[in-house]
Design a protein around this motif. Structure first.
Motif, PDB file in Angstrom:
ATOM      1  N   ALA A   1      26.597  61.418  65.153  1.00 24.59           N
ATOM      2  CA  ALA A   1      27.783  62.199  65.510  1.00 24.59           C
ATOM      3  C   ALA A   1      27.879  62.435  67.012  1.00 24.59           C
ATOM      4  N   ASP A   2      26.725  62.361  67.716  1.00 25.05           N
ATOM      5  CA  ASP A   2      26.729  62.595  69.168  1.00 25.05           C
ATOM      6  C   ASP A   2      26.674  61.288  69.958  1.00 25.05           C
ATOM      7  N   TRP A   3      27.047  60.194  69.309  1.00 30.46           N
ATOM      8  CA  TRP A   3      27.100  58.896  69.998  1.00 30.46           C
ATOM      9  C   TRP A   3      28.404  58.816  70.782  1.00 30.46           C
ATOM     10  N   ASP A   4      28.328  58.485  72.056  1.00 22.07           N
ATOM     11  CA  ASP A   4      29.518  58.371  72.902  1.00 22.07           C
ATOM     12  C   ASP A   4      30.198  57.044  72.600  1.00 22.07           C
ATOM     13  N   ALA A   5      30.968  57.026  71.499  1.00 28.15           N
ATOM     14  CA  ALA A   5      31.571  55.780  71.050  1.00 28.15           C
ATOM     15  C   ALA A   5      32.920  56.033  70.402  1.00 28.15           C
TER      16      ALA A   5
ATOM     17  N   SER B   1      21.153  53.629  56.156  1.00 28.77           N
ATOM     18  CA  SER B   1      20.989  55.084  56.246  1.00 28.77           C
ATOM     19  C   SER B   1      21.244  55.530  57.682  1.00 28.77           C
ATOM     20  N   ALA B   2      21.513  56.813  57.853  1.00 24.45           N
ATOM     21  CA  ALA B   2      21.771  57.345  59.192  1.00 24.45           C
ATOM     22  C   ALA B   2      20.568  57.142  60.108  1.00 24.45           C
ATOM     23  N   GLY B   3      19.365  57.367  59.571  1.00 21.30           N
ATOM     24  CA  GLY B   3      18.165  57.188  60.380  1.00 21.30           C
ATOM     25  C   GLY B   3      17.983  55.752  60.817  1.00 21.30           C
ATOM     26  N   GLU B   4      18.290  54.836  59.928  1.00 21.93           N
ATOM     27  CA  GLU B   4      18.167  53.410  60.222  1.00 21.93           C
ATOM     28  C   GLU B   4      19.119  53.008  61.342  1.00 21.93           C
ATOM     29  N   VAL B   5      20.360  53.487  61.275  1.00 22.19           N
ATOM     30  CA  VAL B   5      21.351  53.166  62.304  1.00 22.19           C
ATOM     31  C   VAL B   5      20.920  53.723  63.650  1.00 22.19           C
ATOM     32  N   THR B   6      20.503  54.983  63.659  1.00 24.86           N
ATOM     33  CA  THR B   6      20.104  55.634  64.912  1.00 24.86           C
ATOM     34  C   THR B   6      18.934  54.911  65.563  1.00 24.86           C
ATOM     35  N   ASN B   7      17.924  54.558  64.759  1.00 22.79           N
ATOM     36  CA  ASN B   7      16.759  53.852  65.302  1.00 22.79           C
ATOM     37  C   ASN B   7      17.141  52.495  65.870  1.00 22.79           C
ATOM     38  N   LEU B   8      18.015  51.792  65.166  1.00 24.43           N
ATOM     39  CA  LEU B   8      18.434  50.468  65.626  1.00 24.43           C
ATOM     40  C   LEU B   8      19.197  50.561  66.943  1.00 24.43           C
ATOM     41  N   LEU B   9      20.152  51.480  67.013  1.00 24.90           N
ATOM     42  CA  LEU B   9      20.939  51.638  68.237  1.00 24.90           C
ATOM     43  C   LEU B   9      20.054  52.064  69.410  1.00 24.90           C
ATOM     44  N   SER B  10      19.085  52.929  69.142  1.00 21.09           N
ATOM     45  CA  SER B  10      18.159  53.381  70.195  1.00 21.09           C
ATOM     46  C   SER B  10      17.295  52.232  70.689  1.00 21.09           C
ATOM     47  N   THR B  11      16.837  51.392  69.767  1.00 26.78           N
ATOM     48  CA  THR B  11      15.990  50.251  70.118  1.00 26.78           C
ATOM     49  C   THR B  11      16.693  49.321  71.103  1.00 26.78           C
ATOM     50  N   PHE B  12      17.979  49.122  70.903  1.00 16.87           N
ATOM     51  CA  PHE B  12      18.733  48.225  71.780  1.00 16.87           C
ATOM     52  C   PHE B  12      19.361  48.947  72.973  1.00 16.87           C
TER      53      PHE B  12
ATOM     54  N   LEU C   1      21.580  51.290  72.989  1.00  8.41           N
ATOM     55  CA  LEU C   1      23.012  51.531  72.807  1.00  8.41           C
ATOM     56  C   LEU C   1      23.337  52.996  72.542  1.00  8.41           C
ATOM     57  N   TYR C   2      22.314  53.801  72.317  1.00 10.43           N
ATOM     58  CA  TYR C   2      22.543  55.215  71.939  1.00 10.43           C
ATOM     59  C   TYR C   2      21.584  56.126  72.692  1.00 10.43           C
TER      60      TYR C   2
ATOM     61  N   GLY D   1      24.674  62.204  73.868  1.00 13.52           N
ATOM     62  CA  GLY D   1      25.349  61.500  74.952  1.00 13.52           C
ATOM     63  C   GLY D   1      26.854  61.658  74.951  1.00 13.52           C
ATOM     64  N   GLY D   2      27.397  62.171  73.856  1.00 10.24           N
ATOM     65  CA  GLY D   2      28.845  62.308  73.782  1.00 10.24           C
ATOM     66  C   GLY D   2      29.278  62.679  72.378  1.00 10.24           C
ATOM     67  N   GLN D   3      30.426  62.205  71.969  1.00 12.52           N
ATOM     68  CA  GLN D   3      30.965  62.532  70.652  1.00 12.52           C
ATOM     69  C   GLN D   3      31.592  61.293  70.025  1.00 12.52           C
ATOM     70  N   LEU D   4      31.295  61.106  68.735  1.00 19.33           N
ATOM     71  CA  LEU D   4      31.829  59.964  67.999  1.00 19.33           C
ATOM     72  C   LEU D   4      33.301  60.205  67.679  1.00 19.33           C
ATOM     73  N   HIS D   5      34.109  59.169  67.914  1.00 22.62           N
ATOM     74  CA  HIS D   5      35.541  59.294  67.644  1.00 22.62           C
ATOM     75  C   HIS D   5      36.005  58.057  66.896  1.00 22.62           C
ATOM     76  N   GLN D   6      36.772  58.259  65.827  1.00 18.08           N
ATOM     77  CA  GLN D   6      37.289  57.141  65.043  1.00 18.08           C
ATOM     78  C   GLN D   6      38.775  56.961  65.287  1.00 18.08           C
ATOM     79  N   VAL D   7      39.143  55.717  65.603  1.00 15.54           N
ATOM     80  CA  VAL D   7      40.554  55.368  65.671  1.00 15.54           C
ATOM     81  C   VAL D   7      41.070  55.335  64.236  1.00 15.54           C
TER      82      VAL D   7
END
Length: 350
Positions: free
Chosen positions: A24-28, A107-118, A120-121, A125-131
């Motif tokens: 939820a705090d991903w600047d994306a 899972s949420a944990g899986e996504v967060t770990n993956l994005l952190s590894t690369f 990307l997160y 850092g910010g707030q998630l926003h959906q178009v």
């Protein structure tokens, strides 16, 4: 700097589940795409610096999308998220340029770990926003979409299991979901020529207040190839080889698919004894022997049953077969309630 992200999947349920798993705090800023053509449009417009990509989709599938990205030298970071978890599928997408492969559902944990590894997160850092989604589904369409996505993941688990045993790549389709009267079961099998002769095995299953029937159906033209693929003793009679191949593949496929349903629905489906439904018959003729078909009268006025067709192919050996999952009307309310619990839990977790 805000990242532009696109989630590409033909299932609205899958897109929602993935969005809820993002931090939820991903600047994306997140956009949606329903197939590969739309994903390419998002990349070209700058809306997909990061692309989460499904494989089995209409119009343009994930493999074709990756090929187009490479051919056009488009700049995007691709993470494949798919129910098709065969080793060959994972290797293929990496060769085509995907940076990571993750099985559904994430899972949420899986996504967060993956994005952190690369890199990307960054936390906080910010707030998630959906178009806003451009497509809205009716209640009936949403229900069908949900069934299809659950079947898609279960199909992938079964395909992977069978691919490892047979050491082949299995082409997986988009599951075909229909609500039909028992007398119209033949209409669910869109991939089988209605004039073909087929053989089939039936296996009942039950769990969580639900029951159903799984049918594995082979066309006659595929049976010889399957017997050879299984390396059955050539000294046995061809008829015996075909019967052994039919029973063995049916048991393996049904068991693996039910396991995939169990993982998602959190219901322990117990399979019954496999029963030979018939051999070398026309499809309509054979389906009349289905246990669910037998419950129908000539003028069946009951609510429709749920039929999910999955058409598997082993193109390297010219083998095609279908798995048909049937849920009778009395099982559907319990199935709907279980799906609602899953969606609610996914929302809370994400």
């Amino acid at each position: 700097m805000t990242l532009r992200v696109t989630l590409c999947d033909d299932s609205g349920m899958a897109r929602k589940q993935l969005f809820r798993a993002l931090p939820a705090d991903w600047d994306a800023q997140v956009s949606m795409a329903e197939h590969g053509e739309q994903a390419l449009e998002r990349i070209r417009s700058g809306a997909a610096e990061v692309l989460f990509l499904d494989l089995n989709m209409p119009v343009l599938d994930g493999y074709e999308t990756l090929e187009r990205i490479a051919a056009e030298q488009l700049d995007t970071f691709v993470i494949v998220v798919s129910g098709d978890i065969q080793p060959a599928a994972q290797q293929r997408v990496k060769r085509l340029g995907a940076m990571a492969f993750v099985k559904k559902p994430m899972s949420a944990g899986e996504v967060t770990n993956l994005l952190s590894t690369f890199g990307l997160y960054t936390p906080a850092g910010g707030q998630l926003h959906q178009v806003e989604e451009s497509t809205t589904l009716t209640a009936s369409q949403h229900k069908r979409d949900t069934y299809q996505e659950i079947a898609n993941v279960a199909m992938g688990r079964a395909g992977d299991f069978l691919a490892r045993i047979l050491d082949v790549f299995i082409d997986l389709p988009i599951p075909n979901v229909n609500e039909l009267a028992p007398s119209e079961l033949h209409m669910a099998l869109a991939t089988i020529d209605q004039d073909s002769r087929v053989s089939a095995v039936s296996q009942g299953f039950a769990g969580g207040g639900m029951h159903g029937e799984a049918l594995v159906i082979f066309t006659d033209s595929s049976m010889e190839g399957m017997a050879k693929l299984l390396n059955y003793d050539a000294t046995n009679a061809p008829v015996q080889q075909e019967l052994e191949a039919l029973m063995d593949i049916a048991a393996l496929l049904t068991s693996a698919c039910l396991k995939g349903l169990t993982e998602q629905l959190h219901v322990n489906f117990s399979p019954g004894q496999p029963i030979l439904l018939g051999q070398h018959q026309q499809l309509r003729e054979l389906l009349q022997a289905s246990t669910l078909q037998e419950q129908a009268g000539e003028e069946d006025t009951r609510p429709p049953l749920l039929a999910i067709e999955i058409g598997y192919s082993i193109k390297s050996h010219d083998i095609h077969f279908d798995l048909l999952l049937l849920f009778p009307p009395m099982a559907i309310p319990a199935l709907d309630r279980q799906l609602a619990h899953i969606l609610e839990a996914s929302h809370e977790y994400g």
